[in-house]
Enzyme design. Structure first.
Site, short mmCIF file in Angstrom:
data_model
loop_
_atom_site.label_atom_id
_atom_site.label_comp_id
_atom_site.label_asym_id
_atom_site.label_seq_id
_atom_site.Cartn_x
_atom_site.Cartn_y
_atom_site.Cartn_z
N CYS A 1 16.09 67.37 44.73
CA CYS A 1 14.99 67.39 45.75
C CYS A 1 14.95 68.63 46.43
O CYS A 1 13.86 68.68 47.17
CB CYS A 1 15.74 66.12 46.51
SG CYS A 1 15.38 64.51 46.15
N HIS B 1 -2.25 63.69 50.21
CA HIS B 1 -2.31 64.92 49.49
C HIS B 1 -2.16 65.97 50.17
O HIS B 1 -3.03 66.99 50.13
CB HIS B 1 -3.86 64.78 48.86
CG HIS B 1 -3.89 63.81 47.48
ND1 HIS B 1 -4.23 62.41 47.81
CD2 HIS B 1 -3.81 64.02 46.25
CE1 HIS B 1 -4.10 61.93 46.65
NE2 HIS B 1 -3.79 62.74 45.68
N GLU C 1 9.86 55.92 48.69
CA GLU C 1 9.17 57.07 47.67
C GLU C 1 8.98 56.95 46.36
O GLU C 1 8.58 57.22 45.45
CB GLU C 1 10.16 58.27 47.87
CG GLU C 1 10.22 58.99 49.23
CD GLU C 1 11.45 60.17 49.37
OE1 GLU C 1 11.05 60.79 50.33
OE2 GLU C 1 12.24 60.05 48.60
#
Length: 118
Positions: free
Chosen positions: A25, A69, A108
């Protein structure tokens, strides 16, 4: 208690820069996020709704405009834009508009969820 929820989707990147070296991550990466907005009320409105689902378009518009985005580190002005902190941010934004908001969950990946409920 009546409860409803509605799901929203967006794609974004983030990087958890304070993670230990080598943690996946810590690298720049992205997710196809799923957000579940949850609302509850002991009473229904005059139309029999907790909140009319069409009224939640403002939440969709906010997600589309602010998050889709985009790079979450920049949007949230944070070095740790985790799913947990994103859930809290989205909860607070929605709660300011609909007092019936009781929780927000953020996914996620298909197997992971973070949920904020005060």
């Amino acid at each position: 208690m009546y409860r409803i929820s509605k799901e929203f989707h967006f794609s974004a990147s983030h990087q958890l820069v304070n993670m230990p070296a080598g943690h996946p991550c810590a690298r720049l990466h992205g997710h196809n996020y799923v957000v579940r907005l949850e609302l509850a009320s002991e009473e229904l409105d005059q139309y029999g709704f907790v909140v009319d689902y069409t009224a939640l378009k403002a939440f969709k518009d906010y997600i589309d405009d602010a998050f889709d985005h985009r790079h979450l580190n920049e949007v949230l002005d944070s070095d740790l834009p985790t799913a947990e902190l994103l859930a809290r941010h989205l909860h607070d934004w929605a709660k300011a508009r609909w007092p019936q908001v009781c929780a927000v969950a953020v996914s996620e990946t298909p197997k992971t969820w973070a949920r904020y409920q005060p």
